[in-house]
Design a protein around this motif. Sequence first.
Motif, PDB file in Angstrom:
ATOM      1  N   HIS A 123      80.755  19.347  93.107  1.00 36.92           N
ATOM      2  CA  HIS A 123      80.240  18.006  92.783  1.00 36.92           C
ATOM      3  C   HIS A 123      80.083  17.139  94.030  1.00 36.92           C
ATOM      4  N   HIS A 124      80.706  17.533  95.120  1.00 37.19           N
ATOM      5  CA  HIS A 124      80.673  16.738  96.355  1.00 37.19           C
ATOM      6  C   HIS A 124      80.054  17.524  97.504  1.00 37.19           C
ATOM      7  N   ARG A 125      79.230  18.524  97.162  1.00 38.70           N
ATOM      8  CA  ARG A 125      78.719  19.423  98.190  1.00 38.70           C
ATOM      9  C   ARG A 125      77.729  18.748  99.132  1.00 38.70           C
ATOM     10  N   ASP A 126      77.186  17.634  98.743  1.00 36.44           N
ATOM     11  CA  ASP A 126      76.252  16.925  99.616  1.00 36.44           C
ATOM     12  C   ASP A 126      76.963  16.008 100.604  1.00 36.44           C
ATOM     13  N   ASP A 127      78.278  15.938 100.547  1.00 38.80           N
ATOM     14  CA  ASP A 127      79.040  15.042 101.422  1.00 38.80           C
ATOM     15  C   ASP A 127      80.010  15.867 102.259  1.00 38.80           C
ATOM     16  N   LEU A 128      79.664  16.115 103.520  1.00 39.37           N
ATOM     17  CA  LEU A 128      80.479  16.956 104.393  1.00 39.37           C
ATOM     18  C   LEU A 128      81.880  16.383 104.574  1.00 39.37           C
ATOM     19  N   PHE A 129      81.990  15.079 104.665  1.00 38.13           N
ATOM     20  CA  PHE A 129      83.292  14.444 104.858  1.00 38.13           C
ATOM     21  C   PHE A 129      84.211  14.729 103.676  1.00 38.13           C
ATOM     22  N   GLN A 130      83.687  14.647 102.459  1.00 37.89           N
ATOM     23  CA  GLN A 130      84.509  14.899 101.276  1.00 37.89           C
ATOM     24  C   GLN A 130      84.894  16.375 101.169  1.00 37.89           C
ATOM     25  N   ILE A 131      83.969  17.261 101.550  1.00 38.89           N
ATOM     26  CA  ILE A 131      84.304  18.693 101.564  1.00 38.89           C
ATOM     27  C   ILE A 131      85.451  18.946 102.529  1.00 38.89           C
ATOM     28  N   GLU A 132      85.345  18.373 103.722  1.00 38.63           N
ATOM     29  CA  GLU A 132      86.404  18.581 104.707  1.00 38.63           C
ATOM     30  C   GLU A 132      87.721  17.977 104.244  1.00 38.63           C
ATOM     31  N   ALA A 133      87.643  16.835 103.561  1.00 34.15           N
ATOM     32  CA  ALA A 133      88.864  16.201 103.049  1.00 34.15           C
ATOM     33  C   ALA A 133      89.564  17.122 102.052  1.00 34.15           C
ATOM     34  N   ILE A 134      88.801  17.695 101.128  1.00 45.19           N
ATOM     35  CA  ILE A 134      89.404  18.609 100.144  1.00 45.19           C
ATOM     36  C   ILE A 134      89.929  19.860 100.838  1.00 45.19           C
ATOM     37  N   PHE A 135      89.134  20.432 101.733  1.00 45.64           N
ATOM     38  CA  PHE A 135      89.538  21.666 102.405  1.00 45.64           C
ATOM     39  C   PHE A 135      90.806  21.452 103.229  1.00 45.64           C
ATOM     40  N   MET A 136      90.837  20.398 104.052  1.00 45.93           N
ATOM     41  CA  MET A 136      92.017  20.132 104.881  1.00 45.93           C
ATOM     42  C   MET A 136      93.211  19.736 104.017  1.00 45.93           C
ATOM     43  N   GLY A 137      92.944  18.950 102.981  1.00 46.87           N
ATOM     44  CA  GLY A 137      94.034  18.504 102.109  1.00 46.87           C
ATOM     45  C   GLY A 137      94.679  19.658 101.370  1.00 46.87           C
ATOM     46  N   TYR A 189      92.497  10.403  96.911  1.00 53.84           N
ATOM     47  CA  TYR A 189      91.634   9.996  95.794  1.00 53.84           C
ATOM     48  C   TYR A 189      91.128  11.229  95.040  1.00 53.84           C
ATOM     49  N   LEU A 190      90.618  12.222  95.777  1.00 54.32           N
ATOM     50  CA  LEU A 190      90.075  13.433  95.149  1.00 54.32           C
ATOM     51  C   LEU A 190      91.189  14.286  94.529  1.00 54.32           C
ATOM     52  N   GLN A 191      92.350  14.267  95.157  1.00 50.62           N
ATOM     53  CA  GLN A 191      93.486  15.007  94.602  1.00 50.62           C
ATOM     54  C   GLN A 191      93.848  14.464  93.222  1.00 50.62           C
ATOM     55  N   HIS A 192      93.872  13.162  93.094  1.00 52.03           N
ATOM     56  CA  HIS A 192      94.165  12.540  91.798  1.00 52.03           C
ATOM     57  C   HIS A 192      93.049  12.831  90.796  1.00 52.03           C
ATOM     58  N   LYS A 193      91.802  12.756  91.266  1.00 53.00           N
ATOM     59  CA  LYS A 193      90.644  12.968  90.390  1.00 53.00           C
ATOM     60  C   LYS A 193      90.625  14.374  89.803  1.00 53.00           C
ATOM     61  N   PHE A 194      90.957  15.388  90.626  1.00 58.83           N
ATOM     62  CA  PHE A 194      90.852  16.784  90.186  1.00 58.83           C
ATOM     63  C   PHE A 194      92.207  17.467  89.974  1.00 58.83           C
ATOM     64  N   SER A 195      93.307  16.689  90.047  1.00 61.30           N
ATOM     65  CA  SER A 195      94.664  17.244  89.867  1.00 61.30           C
ATOM     66  C   SER A 195      94.906  18.423  90.822  1.00 61.30           C
ATOM     67  N   LEU A 196      94.687  18.181  92.094  1.00 58.43           N
ATOM     68  CA  LEU A 196      94.797  19.242  93.094  1.00 58.43           C
ATOM     69  C   LEU A 196      96.237  19.416  93.560  1.00 58.43           C
ATOM     70  N   GLN A 197      96.597  20.659  93.878  1.00 59.20           N
ATOM     71  CA  GLN A 197      97.917  20.978  94.393  1.00 59.20           C
ATOM     72  C   GLN A 197      97.756  21.737  95.707  1.00 59.20           C
ATOM     73  N   PRO A 198      98.083  21.117  96.849  1.00 59.49           N
ATOM     74  CA  PRO A 198      97.890  21.796  98.141  1.00 59.49           C
ATOM     75  C   PRO A 198      98.927  22.897  98.357  1.00 59.49           C
ATOM     76  N   ILE A 199      98.629  23.802  99.303  1.00 59.97           N
ATOM     77  CA  ILE A 199      99.617  24.806  99.686  1.00 59.97           C
ATOM     78  C   ILE A 199     100.562  24.181 100.706  1.00 59.97           C
ATOM     79  N   ASP A 200     101.646  24.842 100.970  1.00 66.09           N
ATOM     80  CA  ASP A 200     102.642  24.369 101.937  1.00 66.09           C
ATOM     81  C   ASP A 200     102.097  24.568 103.354  1.00 66.09           C
ATOM     82  N   HIS A 201     102.057  23.511 104.135  1.00 68.61           N
ATOM     83  CA  HIS A 201     101.493  23.612 105.495  1.00 68.61           C
ATOM     84  C   HIS A 201     102.320  24.518 106.399  1.00 68.61           C
TER      85      HIS A 201
END
Length: 434
Positions: free
Chosen positions: A207-221, A254-266
């Motif tokens: 849903h956010h594929r047109d926004d590189l910043f948001q993709i990177e935010a999800i990927f890094m997060g 913001y996106l973590q709350h929106k999609f109920s994301l759970q990151p891996i342990d850094h």
Amino acid sequence: MEALLQYVWKHRLLPLAGLVTSDGQQVEVIDPGLHNRNAGPDFFNAKVKVGGTLWVGNVEIHDKASDWYLHRHQFDAAYDNVILHVCGVIDTDEVLTASGRCLPQVQLDVPQQVLDHYEQLLHADQYPPCYKIIPSLSPLMVHSWLSALQTERLEQKTEAIRERVKRCEGSWEAAYFVTLARNFGFGINGEAFEQWALSVPLSAVGHHRDDLFQIEAIFMGQAGLLDPDSVPSRYKADALAEGYFTRLRNEYLYLQHKFSLQPIDHHQWRFLRLRPQNFPYVRISQLSQLYYSRQASLSQLVECQTVKEITDILDTHATPYWQTHYVFGSESDHSDKNVSLASRRLIVINTAIPMLFAYGRHKRDERLCDRAFDLLEQLNAEQNHITRMWQQCGLSVSTAGDSQALIQLKKEYCDRKDCLRCRIGYEYLKRVKE
């Protein structure tokens, strides 16, 4: 010892003196049968003559005859069709099937030459232990064995991809992303990249594929790398002062709350002894750019006919911030940080080709499977300590097909000392003692 007895039986490396049952009947092996590596008798559908009578059925092999009772075969109807009990040592006069039938038993003595060679393979000081005979192997035998190993390696990788498809709820596109990500780890971070990719919900990211910043935010997060504790202490103050880390983190929250994301342990990420261009930050940034560019989907991979076409769709670079950084808060000289051609070729070998083969098997499309083999022949052999070892032994390593086969040989046979399943081991065992 039982495995060696099975090997001698399977390949008919029998003693020169004829086989005789414990009660004095001559035994002639017409067909040793089909080796069974699963539960049940060791060899199916064997043909043997015992005392002049032809028997067709199964053969069970034990180190000692008493193992028949130790393994409780006398209560197992699966062993009722056994026609011959072959043993290293006959230490019990009688073995009975569940139906009450008494089996003929024969003691199989491993030929001394085979035993000596087997001991040499197990205890050789040099690696691989078969190095002495490699220069004298026939080119046809070597080619045949490498072809089989190449297929075996692709089958093994296919099984791993199928497991990823299951974990991705049947999505081959997602499984391709996970496989690609794993190989962006280039070995040391491969497992962490796979766990990270499995945590990334592509349906949500789409849903956010047109926004590189948001993709990177999800990927890094999702990688856990937007946790302030993940930033090395000596860079933390500068990372917070720069602002990019904080912007990414706020977007991710913001996106973590929106999609109920759970990151891996850094803590899963490894940095020690890594070159900076292989740091997870840089590799995830490159994957963000690749995903944003929409140039490396499974459908695009399937359309590729040549290595160049695949390396072209895998061509990517770091996002703007990471062109001047390797770590949050630590500025470096500007570099696009492209994925090098050599790295892309490794990704072709370890991701694209196995994916084509696995997807071809899934679709029952032999053209994709054949293309996978063709691509391996188009690529030069990998240069690593494994291929150099085989070259020093006298084997020619020309294509990626050769190098993949020899990696399989070392990892699945040599490292496990499984010489009894190796064709080179077979050549070594059957040779006349020098």
